[in-house]
Design a protein around this motif. Structure first.
Motif, PDB file in Angstrom:
ATOM      1  N   LYS A 296       0.857  -1.184   0.000  1.00 36.53           N
ATOM      2  CA  LYS A 296       0.000   0.000   0.000  1.00 36.53           C
ATOM      3  C   LYS A 296       0.893   1.234   0.000  1.00 36.53           C
ATOM      4  CE  LYS A 296      -3.296  -2.573   2.828  1.00 36.53           C
ATOM      5  NZ  LYS A 296      -3.918  -2.678   4.173  1.00 36.53           N
ATOM      6  N   TRP A 298       2.301   5.166   0.303  1.00 32.01           N
ATOM      7  CA  TRP A 298       2.190   6.319   1.199  1.00 32.01           C
ATOM      8  C   TRP A 298       1.816   7.536   0.355  1.00 32.01           C
ATOM      9  CZ3 TRP A 298       3.694  11.245   2.137  1.00 32.01           C
ATOM     10  CH2 TRP A 298       3.578  11.733   3.441  1.00 32.01           C
ATOM     11  N   TYR A 299       0.650   8.122   0.664  1.00 26.33           N
ATOM     12  CA  TYR A 299       0.182   9.316  -0.028  1.00 26.33           C
ATOM     13  C   TYR A 299      -0.076  10.423   0.988  1.00 26.33           C
ATOM     14  CZ  TYR A 299      -0.756   7.176  -4.608  1.00 26.33           C
ATOM     15  OH  TYR A 299      -0.644   6.574  -5.837  1.00 26.33           O
ATOM     16  N   HIS A 300      -0.180  11.632   0.456  1.00 26.98           N
ATOM     17  CA  HIS A 300      -0.649  12.755   1.259  1.00 26.98           C
ATOM     18  C   HIS A 300      -2.053  12.461   1.788  1.00 26.98           C
ATOM     19  CE1 HIS A 300      -2.170  16.646   2.379  1.00 26.98           C
ATOM     20  NE2 HIS A 300      -3.000  16.686   1.359  1.00 26.98           N
ATOM     21  N   ARG A 301      -2.205  12.557   3.109  1.00 25.82           N
ATOM     22  CA  ARG A 301      -3.465  12.301   3.814  1.00 25.82           C
ATOM     23  C   ARG A 301      -3.975  10.879   3.649  1.00 25.82           C
ATOM     24  NH1 ARG A 301      -6.906  17.323   5.460  1.00 25.82           N
ATOM     25  NH2 ARG A 301      -5.337  18.955   5.384  1.00 25.82           N
ATOM     26  N   ASP A 302      -3.177  10.018   3.099  1.00 22.24           N
ATOM     27  CA  ASP A 302      -3.524   8.597   2.988  1.00 22.24           C
ATOM     28  C   ASP A 302      -2.253   7.789   3.232  1.00 22.24           C
ATOM     29  OD1 ASP A 302      -4.880   6.245   2.530  1.00 22.24           O
ATOM     30  OD2 ASP A 302      -4.704   6.364   0.348  1.00 22.24           O
ATOM     31  N   HIS A 304       0.372   5.001   4.484  1.00 27.95           N
ATOM     32  CA  HIS A 304       0.503   3.590   4.849  1.00 27.95           C
ATOM     33  C   HIS A 304       1.972   3.348   5.180  1.00 27.95           C
ATOM     34  CE1 HIS A 304      -3.593   2.479   3.659  1.00 27.95           C
ATOM     35  NE2 HIS A 304      -3.425   3.287   2.630  1.00 27.95           N
ATOM     36  N   GLY A 407       0.177  11.817   7.223  1.00 32.14           N
ATOM     37  CA  GLY A 407       0.171  12.038   5.781  1.00 32.14           C
ATOM     38  C   GLY A 407       0.369  13.486   5.388  1.00 32.14           C
TER      39      GLY A 407
END
Length: 481
Positions: A296, A298-302, A304, A407
């Motif tokens: 999964k 690692w995104y901004h505001r999401d 993992h 995030g």
């Protein structure tokens, strides 16, 4: 037929077994004790001489360092001072001691002693014993049982001390840390050097003390010194670098194991590999490349997060160690779209919007409490920011960790690097080492996208600055500088 042992003989046999266990060397593996928290004392050594001291850059030869005992003597120091906690700053406890609470009048400039006791139990006997410091401001002279075991003047960055030659495994040990805080500011400007006698000090904030955690660590002769997870342009791939130190004086055969687990679900292993390893007498760095198709991102505001767990065990089972490093699968890049350069996190465009932090925190000045850090992160999210910009001061490690978790992308400056007033050779060594330590500490954080050396400068990089940029890119080739 086995004869039963009479009950009356058991206590004597148990005593022999317990005594033998205590006298034997500890079992292989790392032992860690947290020394931070309460049970510390702080005493201000107002009569100490420090203004004209010579300074020493790392690596430091302790044989040439002057010994500076407390001016009241070692015996009286044990009963002196007030009860405090570590991390802590002098100003946190002594602001406005001079009777004027306005402006910068509460700044304490001089020597303070931070003292506690600790135990090296039998699980540490026969091992290498270290004190790991997260951060101090500014100069630290470290004494264990009144013996000088370490000296560091870089400030705001991690360092470790080998204290095995000074500790007592049969009783309590005394730890006294002499902190010297000579200068400092209470504003945003970190673009100059400050005078400390004949020395030039790269600018830093005016709060002094032990500004990070302290850990007692005991390891075998072969130990993991560094664990770095490097992201790759293929989002779900990483390369992990495991640096092993070896103080046995000979090559050691063994095996390295690396597991990658989900941070929130630590029982979920997404990748694992074992490799044979020969660790030469001067140590070695090993790398393992991991492809995790179902990772999964690692995104901004999401966000993992994952954890890389590395271990080494010698073939003769006489040495073992473990270390872990949290990271995320992600790739930050600058891409051209119809002729315009834009920021991307993985395959999504990201707009950078950030408030600016100058490195000050409530209550103590230099580091966030859990409450202030949570409030900071909540406000960033509530106000729609995408980045936490730590400018003109090195970022706090716990703040970058918090950005990883919520995030928010992060940015940090070296702090005090710019030195517009023609830095001398010592100052250039000083800021270079500070930059090196910062990168080594933070290069696995998924939220961190950029290191900043100089802000709003009007001059081209000097030869020394180009060398420092090359060093940073060598240590961390995947982030912007």
């Amino acid at each position: 037929m086995t004869r039963a042992v009479p009950f009356r003989a058991l206590p004597f046999m148990v005593l022999i077994l317990l005594t033998s266990a205590c006298l034997a060397d500890a079992a292989p593996g790392r032992v860690v004790r947290e020394l931070s928290g309460k049970n510390w004392k702080l005493w201000l050594d107002r009569k100490a001489d420090w203004m004209n001291d010579a300074l020493f850059m790392p690596p430091v030869d302790l044989r040439i360092i002057p010994i500076n005992p407390p001016t009241i003597g070692w015996n009286r120091l044990e009963d002196a001072g007030q009860s405090v906690s570590v991390p802590g700053t002098v100003e946190e406890y002594h602001w406005a001691d001079n009777g004027n609470p306005v402006g910068t009048a509460g700044d304490y400039r001089g020597v303070s002693w931070w003292s506690t006791t600790f135990v090296c139990d039998q699980t540490m006997r026969g091992k290498k014993v270290f004190l790991d410091f997260e951060s101090v401001v500014l100069r630290a002279e470290v004494f264990v049982n009144r013996k000088l075991v370490g000296y560091d003047v870089i400030g705001n960055t991690p360092f470790s001390l080998d204290i095995a030659g000074a500790v007592d495994f049969d009783g309590p040990n005394r730890l006294d840390i002499r902190i010297t805080d000579p200068v400092g500011n209470f504003d945003w400007n970190n673009n100059h050097w400050y005078p400390w006698g004949k020395n030039q000090v790269p600018a830093y904030h005016g709060f002094g003390g032990i500004t990070g955690n302290i850990v007692l660590r005991a390891t075998d002769t072969v130990r993991i010194e560094d664990l770095y997870v490097q992201n790759k342009p293929n989002f779900r791939e990483v390369e992990t670098f495991i640096t092993l130190a070896n103080s046995s004086g000979r090559a050691v055969e063994g095996e390295i194991s690396l597991e990658i687990r989900e941070w929130e679900f630590p029982h979920t292993v997404v990748w694992q590999k074992n490799i044979p390893a020969t660790v030469p007498a001067d140590g070695k760095t090993f790398s393992l490349y991991a492809k995790v198709p179902n990772a999964k991102l690692w995104y901004h505001r999401d966000p993992h997060l994952y954890v890389a767990n590395a271990s080494f065990i010698a073939s003769d089972r006489q040495a073992a160690d473990t270390e872990s490093q949290r990271f995320g699968f992600r790739w930050f890049s600058v891409q051209k779209v119809k002729g315009d350069e834009m920021f991307f996190m993985n395959d999504r465009r990201i707009f950078i919007l950030s408030p600016m932090s100058r490195g000050f925190w409530p209550k103590n000045g230099m580091y966030p409490t859990k409450e202030t850090l949570k409030k900071n992160m909540d406000l960033l999210l509530e106000m729609g920011f995408t980045m936490f910009l730590m400018n003109q001061a090195i970022g706090r490690n716990e703040a970058i960790q918090a950005c990883d978790e919520v995030g928010i992308v992060s940015y940090e400056g070296i702090g005090g690097y710019r030195c517009d007033d023609a830095p001398d050779e010592q100052t250039m060594i000083w800021r270079r080492e500070k930059a090196r330590r910062m990168v080594m500490r933070d290069r696995s954080h998924p939220s961190l996208i950029i290191y900043v050396m100089k802000c709003e400068t009007h001059t081209a990089p000097s030869y020394d600055e180009r060398r420092n940029m090359e060093m940073i890119h060598l240590l961390d080739p995947v982030r912007l500088v």
